[in-house]
Design an enzyme around this catalytic site. Structure first.
Site, PDB file in Angstrom:
ATOM      1  N   CYS A   1     -47.056   6.217  12.126  1.00 14.42           N
ATOM      2  CA  CYS A   1     -46.979   7.049  10.924  1.00 14.42           C
ATOM      3  C   CYS A   1     -48.103   8.072  11.013  1.00 14.42           C
ATOM      4  CB  CYS A   1     -47.141   6.149   9.698  1.00 14.42           C
ATOM      5  SG  CYS A   1     -47.127   7.060   8.150  1.00 14.42           S
TER       6      CYS A   1
ATOM      7  N   CYS B   1     -48.067  14.110  -6.550  1.00  8.99           N
ATOM      8  CA  CYS B   1     -47.163  13.053  -6.999  1.00  8.99           C
ATOM      9  C   CYS B   1     -48.027  11.963  -7.658  1.00  8.99           C
ATOM     10  CB  CYS B   1     -46.374  12.503  -5.826  1.00  8.99           C
ATOM     11  SG  CYS B   1     -45.430  13.810  -5.002  1.00  8.99           S
TER      12      CYS B   1
ATOM     13  N   GLU C   1     -55.759   9.637   8.378  1.00  4.18           N
ATOM     14  CA  GLU C   1     -55.417   8.280   8.776  1.00  4.18           C
ATOM     15  C   GLU C   1     -54.067   8.254   9.489  1.00  4.18           C
ATOM     16  OE1 GLU C   1     -57.928   5.695   5.567  1.00  4.18           O
ATOM     17  OE2 GLU C   1     -56.016   6.467   4.889  1.00  4.18           O
TER      18      GLU C   1
ATOM     19  N   PHE D   1     -37.271  10.698  -3.088  1.00  2.00           N
ATOM     20  CA  PHE D   1     -36.394  10.986  -4.219  1.00  2.00           C
ATOM     21  C   PHE D   1     -36.970  10.423  -5.517  1.00  2.00           C
ATOM     22  CE2 PHE D   1     -32.169  11.300  -6.310  1.00  2.00           C
ATOM     23  CZ  PHE D   1     -31.940  12.615  -5.998  1.00  2.00           C
TER      24      PHE D   1
ATOM     25  N   CYS E   1     -47.712   2.561   2.602  1.00  2.00           N
ATOM     26  CA  CYS E   1     -47.281   3.885   2.122  1.00  2.00           C
ATOM     27  C   CYS E   1     -48.056   4.287   0.882  1.00  2.00           C
ATOM     28  CB  CYS E   1     -45.820   3.867   1.675  1.00  2.00           C
ATOM     29  SG  CYS E   1     -44.677   3.328   2.874  1.00  2.00           S
TER      30      CYS E   1
ATOM     31  N   ASN F   1     -47.019   0.485  -3.864  1.00  3.41           N
ATOM     32  CA  ASN F   1     -48.283  -0.043  -3.348  1.00  3.41           C
ATOM     33  C   ASN F   1     -49.417   0.424  -4.243  1.00  3.41           C
ATOM     34  OD1 ASN F   1     -47.247  -1.363  -1.000  1.00  3.41           O
ATOM     35  ND2 ASN F   1     -46.856   0.677  -0.162  1.00  3.41           N
TER      36      ASN F   1
ATOM     37  N   SER G   1     -40.553  13.082   6.530  1.00  3.58           N
ATOM     38  CA  SER G   1     -40.367  12.804   5.106  1.00  3.58           C
ATOM     39  C   SER G   1     -40.906  13.965   4.282  1.00  3.58           C
ATOM     40  CB  SER G   1     -41.112  11.521   4.723  1.00  3.58           C
ATOM     41  OG  SER G   1     -41.053  11.326   3.335  1.00  3.58           O
TER      42      SER G   1
ATOM     43  N   CYS H   1     -49.018   8.562  -5.905  1.00  4.40           N
ATOM     44  CA  CYS H   1     -49.459   8.612  -4.506  1.00  4.40           C
ATOM     45  C   CYS H   1     -50.962   8.808  -4.407  1.00  4.40           C
ATOM     46  CB  CYS H   1     -48.736   9.752  -3.787  1.00  4.40           C
ATOM     47  SG  CYS H   1     -49.342  10.040  -2.110  1.00  4.40           S
TER      48      CYS H   1
ATOM     49  N   CYS I   1     -53.287  16.827   0.235  1.00  3.75           N
ATOM     50  CA  CYS I   1     -51.946  17.342  -0.060  1.00  3.75           C
ATOM     51  C   CYS I   1     -52.072  18.276  -1.257  1.00  3.75           C
ATOM     52  CB  CYS I   1     -51.014  16.174  -0.388  1.00  3.75           C
ATOM     53  SG  CYS I   1     -49.274  16.643  -0.513  1.00  3.75           S
TER      54      CYS I   1
HETATM   55  N1  SAH Z   1     -45.429  14.159   1.654  1.00  3.95           N
HETATM   56  C1  SAH Z   1     -44.310  13.536   2.229  1.00  3.95           C
HETATM   57  C2  SAH Z   1     -44.647  12.498   3.263  1.00  3.95           C
HETATM   58  C3  SAH Z   1     -45.788  11.551   2.968  1.00  3.95           C
HETATM   59  S1  SAH Z   1     -45.568  10.319   1.736  1.00  3.95           S
HETATM   60  C4  SAH Z   1     -43.441  12.942   1.153  1.00  3.95           C
HETATM   61  O1  SAH Z   1     -43.870  12.880   0.015  1.00  3.95           O
HETATM   62  O2  SAH Z   1     -42.308  12.574   1.445  1.00  3.95           O
HETATM   63  C5  SAH Z   1     -44.638   9.033   2.528  1.00  3.95           C
HETATM   64  C6  SAH Z   1     -43.823   8.171   1.541  1.00  3.95           C
HETATM   65  O3  SAH Z   1     -44.660   7.244   0.821  1.00  3.95           O
HETATM   66  C7  SAH Z   1     -43.134   9.018   0.489  1.00  3.95           C
HETATM   67  O4  SAH Z   1     -41.823   8.589   0.269  1.00  3.95           O
HETATM   68  C8  SAH Z   1     -43.973   8.736  -0.722  1.00  3.95           C
HETATM   69  O5  SAH Z   1     -43.260   9.015  -1.868  1.00  3.95           O
HETATM   70  C9  SAH Z   1     -44.309   7.281  -0.545  1.00  3.95           C
HETATM   71  N2  SAH Z   1     -45.425   6.833  -1.379  1.00  3.95           N
HETATM   72  C10 SAH Z   1     -46.458   7.564  -1.802  1.00  3.95           C
HETATM   73  N3  SAH Z   1     -47.297   6.794  -2.548  1.00  3.95           N
HETATM   74  C11 SAH Z   1     -46.767   5.562  -2.590  1.00  3.95           C
HETATM   75  C12 SAH Z   1     -47.199   4.318  -3.177  1.00  3.95           C
HETATM   76  N4  SAH Z   1     -48.323   4.227  -3.842  1.00  3.95           N
HETATM   77  N5  SAH Z   1     -46.424   3.235  -3.000  1.00  3.95           N
HETATM   78  C13 SAH Z   1     -45.289   3.309  -2.261  1.00  3.95           C
HETATM   79  N6  SAH Z   1     -44.853   4.455  -1.676  1.00  3.95           N
HETATM   80  C14 SAH Z   1     -45.576   5.562  -1.835  1.00  3.95           C
HETATM   81 FE1  SF4 Z   2     -48.124  14.706  -1.128  1.00  6.30          FE
HETATM   82 FE2  SF4 Z   2     -46.090  13.130  -0.318  1.00  6.30          FE
HETATM   83 FE3  SF4 Z   2     -48.156  12.084  -1.665  1.00  6.30          FE
HETATM   84 FE4  SF4 Z   2     -46.432  13.670  -2.922  1.00  6.30          FE
HETATM   85  S1  SF4 Z   2     -45.973  11.651  -2.000  1.00  6.30           S
HETATM   86  S2  SF4 Z   2     -48.667  13.777  -3.085  1.00  6.30           S
HETATM   87  S3  SF4 Z   2     -45.938  15.142  -1.324  1.00  6.30           S
HETATM   88  S4  SF4 Z   2     -48.252  13.029   0.365  1.00  6.30           S
END
Ligand code: SAH
Ligand code: SF4
Length: 393
Positions: free
Chosen positions: A128, A139, A115, A251, A370, A327, A228, A142, A135
C-alpha cells in the site's frame, strides 16, 4: 506467532551510498531517460539501447551502483556515475505487526515522511503506497485527512516505495532469472491507498505506475494495481486511458447529505456525477469491475436502508463492495459498526448479486490499517471538536 507476540521494531536506517552526480534516474520515463542520456553526451543513435540497458539494471535487477552495469563500457559507466544518481527514499523505521504486516516510515527530500505498508496474504503480497504527504481533502473519518497537504510525491518517490519494499523483502531476481521465476512474488500487488489523493498528483502517479508495469523491469500487470480515489471525477477517464489499472472508489455513503460530510469532495462532484464517470470506466480501461469501498460507521451509514440504496445506485456497474470496518485513531469522531451490523449489511448486498467482502483490518497494533496512516513528524493533530466544526457532524 501468537496474537499477543510483542511488536518488533527495528530502527534500521539503511545506508545508501549515493554515487556522485545530480540527476536521479529513478522515476524518469523511458523517453525522459533517453533524453537525459543524450544530454549527457550519449550519441543519439545509441541512446535508446543504452536507456534500455540501464532501465533493466535499475528496475529488473535492482542495481544502484553504475559499476555493476557490466554490459556498459567502463568509461561510459564512469560518465554515468559523474552525471547521475540512482536514489531512493530512505527507510527510517520498519515495524512488524503480530500478523506479519510491515509498516515502513520513509523519509523523502525535505525531511518529510510517508508511510508504506506491506500486507502478506497466502496467495499474494500487497504493498500500500502513498502519493502525497498529507492530503488536501478532509474526509472526516480519515486520519490522513487531519494532516494538511505538505507536497505531492515525485514519480521517483512513488516508484521508490516499491523498490525499497523489494529491497527489504529481498525480492530482486537472482542473476540470470526473470521476474517472478523463482516462485510466487512476495510483492505481487500494489494499492494506491496510502496517504494522499492519487488523482490530485496524476502525472507523477501515472509515470510511476508505467515504470512499475513495464515488462522489462518490475513488471507488475495493470490488473494487479488498484488506484483508490475519493472521487476526482474529471481524472477518472484519464486514469482509464493513461494508466489502465483497476479502480477503487471511496464511496462510503448513499445520500449526498451524508457523503458531503464524510467525503467533502462530494460537494464538488456529487454521487450522480461520480456514478456517471464510474459507469464509463470498465469500458475505457478494459477492466472487469470497480471496487466500491465503504467504511462502516456506527449509526452513520450502516443501516439496511443504506445497503438497499447502495444496490440501487450501483445498478448496471460491474462492482465489488469492499466493506471496511472503521479503524479508530486518537480523537476520531466515529465508532466502528458492530460485527452483526456489518454482516447484516454485507448480506443484503451479497443477496443482490455483488461480492461484499469485509476487509479484515491488518496491522492495527502498529497503526498500519486503512486510514490510520499519518507521519509522526506532522502529527499536528486536529481535535475532535475542530473536525466536528469543519464537517458539520
Ligand atoms: N485518497 C484515496 C486513497 C487513500 S485512502 C481515497 O480516499 O480513496 C484509502 C482507503 O481507506 C479509502 O477508501 C479511505 O476511505 C479508507 N479510510 C480512510 N480512513 C479510514 C478509517 N479510519 N477506517 C477505515 N478506512 C478508512
Ligand atoms: Fe485524503 Fe483519501 Fe483520507 Fe479522504 S480518505 S482525506 S481523500 S487520504
Amino acid at each position: 506467532m501468537p496474537a499477543s507476540a510483542p511488536i518488533t521494531q527495528d530502527v534500521a536506517t539503511i545506508p545508501r551510498k549515493l554515487p556522485e552526480g545530480p540527476v536521479n534516474l529513478v522515476g524518469l520515463t523511458r523517453e525522459n531517460l533517453r533524453s537525459a542520456l543524450i544530454e549527457a553526451g550519449t550519441p543519439e543513435k545509441q541512446a535508446k539501447m543504452r536507456a534500455g540497458q540501464i532501465w533493466q539494471w535499475i528496475y529488473h535487477w535492482g542495481v544502484r551502483d553504475f559499476d555493476q552495469m557490466t554490459n556498459l563500457a567502463k568509461d561510459y559507466r564512469a560518465m554515468l556515475a559523474r552525471t547521475f544518481v540512482i536514489s531512493l527514499p530512505e527507510i527510517v523505521t520498519r515495524q512488524v505487526s503480530s500478523d506479519g504486516t510491515r509498516k515502513y516510515l520513509v523519509r523523502i527530500a525535505g525531511g518529510h515522511e510517508v508511510e508504506v505498508v506491506y500486507i502478506p496474504e497466502t496467495d499474494r503480497g500487497t504493498l500500500c503506497i502513498s502519493s502525497q504527504v498529507g492530503c488536501t481533502l478532509t474526509c472526516s473519518f480519515c486520519h490522513t485527512g487531519t494532516q494538511k497537504l505538505v507536497r505531492n510525491l515525485t514519480a521517483a518517490e512513488i516508484v521508490g516505495q516499491i523498490m525499497l519494499a523489494r529491497d527489504d523483502l529481498g525480492e530482486w531476481p537472482e542473476p540470470g532469472t526473470g521476474t517472478g521465476e523463482n516462485g510466487p512474488r512476495l510483492l505481487s500487488n500494489i494499492v494506491l491507498m496510502g496517504m494522499g489523493e492519487p488523482l490530485y498528483n496524476f502525472d507523477n502517479v501515472r509515470d510511476a505506475m508505467k515504470i512499475a508495469m513495464d515488462g522489462e523491469g518490475i513488471s507488475l500487470s495493470r490488473r494487479r494495481i488498484t488506484l483508490s480515489t475519493s472521487g476526482v471525477v474529471p481524472e477518472i477517464a484519464k486514469t482509464a486511458e493513461e494508466i489502465g489499472c483497476l479502480l477503487a472508489v471511496s464511496f462510503h455513503a448513499t445520500t449526498d447529505e451524508v457523503r458531503d460530510k464524510l467525503v467533502p469532495i462530494n460537494k464538488k462532484w456529487n454521487i450522480e456525477a461520480l456514478l456517471n464517470a464510474l459507469r464509463e470506466y470498465p469500458r475505457l480501461s478494459n477492466s472487469e469491475r470497480i471496487t466500491f469501498e465503504y467504511v462502516m460507521l456506527k449509526d452513520v451509514n450502516d443501516s439496511d436502508e443504506d445497503a438497499q440504496r447502495l444496490i440501487k445506485l450501483i445498478e448496471g456497474i460491474p462492482a465489488k463492495i469492499n466493506l471496511i470496518p472503521f479503524n479508530e485513531w486518537p480523537g476520531a469522531p466515529y465508532q466502528r459498526s458492530s460485527n452483526n451490523r456489518i454482516h447484516a449489511f454485507a448480506d443484503i448486498i451479497y443477496k443482490a448479486g455483488y461480492a461484499s467482502p469485509i476487509r479484515t483490518p491488518r496491522g492495527e497494533d502498529i497503526m498500519a490499517a486503512c486510514g490510520q496512516l499519518k507521519s509522526a513528524t506532522e502529527r499536528a493533530r486536529k481535535s475532535r471538536a475542530q473536525i466536528a466544526q469543519e464537517t458539520g457532524l
